[in-house]
Design a protein around this motif. Sequence first.
Motif, PDB file in Angstrom:
ATOM      1  N   ARG A   1      13.378   0.254  -5.757  1.00  0.00           N
ATOM      2  CA  ARG A   1      12.102  -0.394  -5.440  1.00  0.00           C
ATOM      3  C   ARG A   1      12.333  -1.739  -4.746  1.00  0.00           C
ATOM      4  N   ASP A   2      13.327  -2.481  -5.232  1.00  0.00           N
ATOM      5  CA  ASP A   2      13.617  -3.779  -4.610  1.00  0.00           C
ATOM      6  C   ASP A   2      14.138  -3.614  -3.190  1.00  0.00           C
ATOM      7  N   VAL A   3      14.979  -2.616  -2.978  1.00  0.00           N
ATOM      8  CA  VAL A   3      15.501  -2.371  -1.627  1.00  0.00           C
ATOM      9  C   VAL A   3      14.362  -1.940  -0.704  1.00  0.00           C
ATOM     10  N   LEU A   4      13.482  -1.074  -1.188  1.00  0.00           N
ATOM     11  CA  LEU A   4      12.359  -0.639  -0.365  1.00  0.00           C
ATOM     12  C   LEU A   4      11.417  -1.807  -0.060  1.00  0.00           C
ATOM     13  N   THR A   5      11.209  -2.683  -1.013  1.00  0.00           N
ATOM     14  CA  THR A   5      10.392  -3.881  -0.775  1.00  0.00           C
ATOM     15  C   THR A   5      11.046  -4.763   0.286  1.00  0.00           C
ATOM     16  N   ALA A   6      12.351  -4.910   0.208  1.00  0.00           N
ATOM     17  CA  ALA A   6      13.069  -5.701   1.215  1.00  0.00           C
ATOM     18  C   ALA A   6      12.952  -5.057   2.595  1.00  0.00           C
ATOM     19  N   ILE A   7      12.987  -3.745   2.653  1.00  0.00           N
ATOM     20  CA  ILE A   7      12.854  -3.046   3.941  1.00  0.00           C
ATOM     21  C   ILE A   7      11.462  -3.283   4.522  1.00  0.00           C
ATOM     22  N   VAL A   8      10.424  -3.189   3.694  1.00  0.00           N
ATOM     23  CA  VAL A   8       9.061  -3.445   4.175  1.00  0.00           C
ATOM     24  C   VAL A   8       8.951  -4.889   4.671  1.00  0.00           C
ATOM     25  N   ALA A   9       9.469  -5.828   3.903  1.00  0.00           N
ATOM     26  CA  ALA A   9       9.431  -7.239   4.320  1.00  0.00           C
ATOM     27  C   ALA A   9      10.218  -7.428   5.615  1.00  0.00           C
ATOM     28  N   GLY A  10      11.375  -6.790   5.723  1.00  0.00           N
ATOM     29  CA  GLY A  10      12.190  -6.900   6.922  1.00  0.00           C
ATOM     30  C   GLY A  10      11.486  -6.349   8.151  1.00  0.00           C
ATOM     31  N   TYR A  11      10.834  -5.218   7.999  1.00  0.00           N
ATOM     32  CA  TYR A  11      10.060  -4.666   9.110  1.00  0.00           C
ATOM     33  C   TYR A  11       8.976  -5.645   9.543  1.00  0.00           C
ATOM     34  N   GLU A  12       8.284  -6.215   8.588  1.00  0.00           N
ATOM     35  CA  GLU A  12       7.204  -7.153   8.907  1.00  0.00           C
ATOM     36  C   GLU A  12       7.741  -8.340   9.718  1.00  0.00           C
ATOM     37  N   VAL A  13       8.831  -8.914   9.257  1.00  0.00           N
ATOM     38  CA  VAL A  13       9.415 -10.063   9.951  1.00  0.00           C
ATOM     39  C   VAL A  13       9.937  -9.645  11.330  1.00  0.00           C
ATOM     40  N   CYS A  14      10.691  -8.575  11.378  1.00  0.00           N
ATOM     41  CA  CYS A  14      11.295  -8.124  12.629  1.00  0.00           C
ATOM     42  C   CYS A  14      10.228  -7.820  13.676  1.00  0.00           C
TER      43      CYS A  14
ATOM     44  N   PRO B   1       0.826  -1.210   0.000  1.00  0.00           N
ATOM     45  CA  PRO B   1       0.000   0.000   0.000  1.00  0.00           C
ATOM     46  C   PRO B   1       0.864   1.265   0.000  1.00  0.00           C
ATOM     47  N   PRO B   2       0.430   2.302  -0.720  1.00  0.00           N
ATOM     48  CA  PRO B   2       1.224   3.540  -0.807  1.00  0.00           C
ATOM     49  C   PRO B   2       1.588   4.130   0.552  1.00  0.00           C
ATOM     50  N   GLU B   3       0.691   4.055   1.526  1.00  0.00           N
ATOM     51  CA  GLU B   3       1.000   4.636   2.839  1.00  0.00           C
ATOM     52  C   GLU B   3       2.084   3.844   3.557  1.00  0.00           C
ATOM     53  N   VAL B   4       2.175   2.552   3.285  1.00  0.00           N
ATOM     54  CA  VAL B   4       3.239   1.731   3.873  1.00  0.00           C
ATOM     55  C   VAL B   4       4.576   2.093   3.225  1.00  0.00           C
ATOM     56  N   LEU B   5       4.574   2.286   1.916  1.00  0.00           N
ATOM     57  CA  LEU B   5       5.800   2.690   1.217  1.00  0.00           C
ATOM     58  C   LEU B   5       6.288   4.048   1.729  1.00  0.00           C
ATOM     59  N   GLU B   6       5.371   4.976   1.901  1.00  0.00           N
ATOM     60  CA  GLU B   6       5.755   6.303   2.388  1.00  0.00           C
ATOM     61  C   GLU B   6       6.322   6.218   3.797  1.00  0.00           C
ATOM     62  N   ARG B   7       5.701   5.429   4.636  1.00  0.00           N
ATOM     63  CA  ARG B   7       6.205   5.275   6.003  1.00  0.00           C
ATOM     64  C   ARG B   7       7.587   4.623   6.007  1.00  0.00           C
ATOM     65  N   ALA B   8       7.775   3.622   5.158  1.00  0.00           N
ATOM     66  CA  ALA B   8       9.079   2.962   5.059  1.00  0.00           C
ATOM     67  C   ALA B   8      10.152   3.948   4.587  1.00  0.00           C
ATOM     68  N   LYS B   9       9.799   4.816   3.657  1.00  0.00           N
ATOM     69  CA  LYS B   9      10.755   5.832   3.194  1.00  0.00           C
ATOM     70  C   LYS B   9      11.141   6.776   4.323  1.00  0.00           C
ATOM     71  N   VAL B  10      10.151   7.235   5.082  1.00  0.00           N
ATOM     72  CA  VAL B  10      10.419   8.157   6.193  1.00  0.00           C
ATOM     73  C   VAL B  10      11.301   7.487   7.245  1.00  0.00           C
ATOM     74  N   LEU B  11      10.961   6.251   7.603  1.00  0.00           N
ATOM     75  CA  LEU B  11      11.758   5.534   8.602  1.00  0.00           C
ATOM     76  C   LEU B  11      13.182   5.286   8.108  1.00  0.00           C
ATOM     77  N   THR B  12      13.322   4.984   6.827  1.00  0.00           N
ATOM     78  CA  THR B  12      14.651   4.758   6.251  1.00  0.00           C
ATOM     79  C   THR B  12      15.473   6.034   6.278  1.00  0.00           C
ATOM     80  N   LEU B  13      14.882   7.149   5.857  1.00  0.00           N
ATOM     81  CA  LEU B  13      15.610   8.420   5.870  1.00  0.00           C
ATOM     82  C   LEU B  13      15.981   8.831   7.290  1.00  0.00           C
ATOM     83  N   ASP B  14      15.088   8.598   8.237  1.00  0.00           N
ATOM     84  CA  ASP B  14      15.381   8.889   9.635  1.00  0.00           C
ATOM     85  C   ASP B  14      16.576   8.068  10.112  1.00  0.00           C
ATOM     86  N   PHE B  15      16.564   6.788   9.766  1.00  0.00           N
ATOM     87  CA  PHE B  15      17.669   5.913  10.156  1.00  0.00           C
ATOM     88  C   PHE B  15      18.983   6.356   9.503  1.00  0.00           C
TER      89      PHE B  15
END
Length: 185
Positions: free
Chosen positions: A125-138, A21-35
């Motif tokens: 896109r692949d890295v962002l997908t991996a980050i979303v998947a990683g968050y889900e698992v973690c 979902p677009p809102e999940v992608l946006e949140r992942a981007k924000v969290l990644t930039l923060d990190f």
Amino acid sequence: MANETATLAAYVADLKFEDIPPEVLERAKVLTLDFLGSTIRARRDAESTPSLLKMLEALALDGKGESTVFGDSKTWTPAVAALLNGALGHSLDFDDTHADSSLHPSAPVVPAAFAVGEMVGASGRDVLTAIVAGYEVCCRLGNALVAPVLAYVPEGGIDPPSGHMLYPGTISLPDNVFIKVTEYA
């Protein structure tokens, strides 16, 4: 409970950028930039950085590689870059917190995704997908394995240690209680 590991593995293996979902992608981007910001600042300002770099030197892990440590001009091997980015990103303790599990998921997830992505030439896109998947698992693992134990690990300065804490940072539960806590997660 049955097949939880297989279900989670199938989710990760089948996850496509287009399905997020677009809102999940946006949140992942924000969290990644923060990190990334926390990591870059820590590379220069964290008190632990010199010791961390000396430890890598002492272990002969400071050789040149092809992977990026954020805020560093030197390149490192993928494993060491992931380790350094994770340690640096959490060292100032400004990184994200998943409240339910009391984890900082960016520290293990983002560095691993970037190191592997860089190693295999993955798209953004692949890295962002991996980050979303990683968050889900973690976060799911954290909820299952860490959150049930938190009731036995008080936060903050407790002097002298009390309750289920014998020493700061240790869980002092009888084995049978620990087993029951984790079984019912």
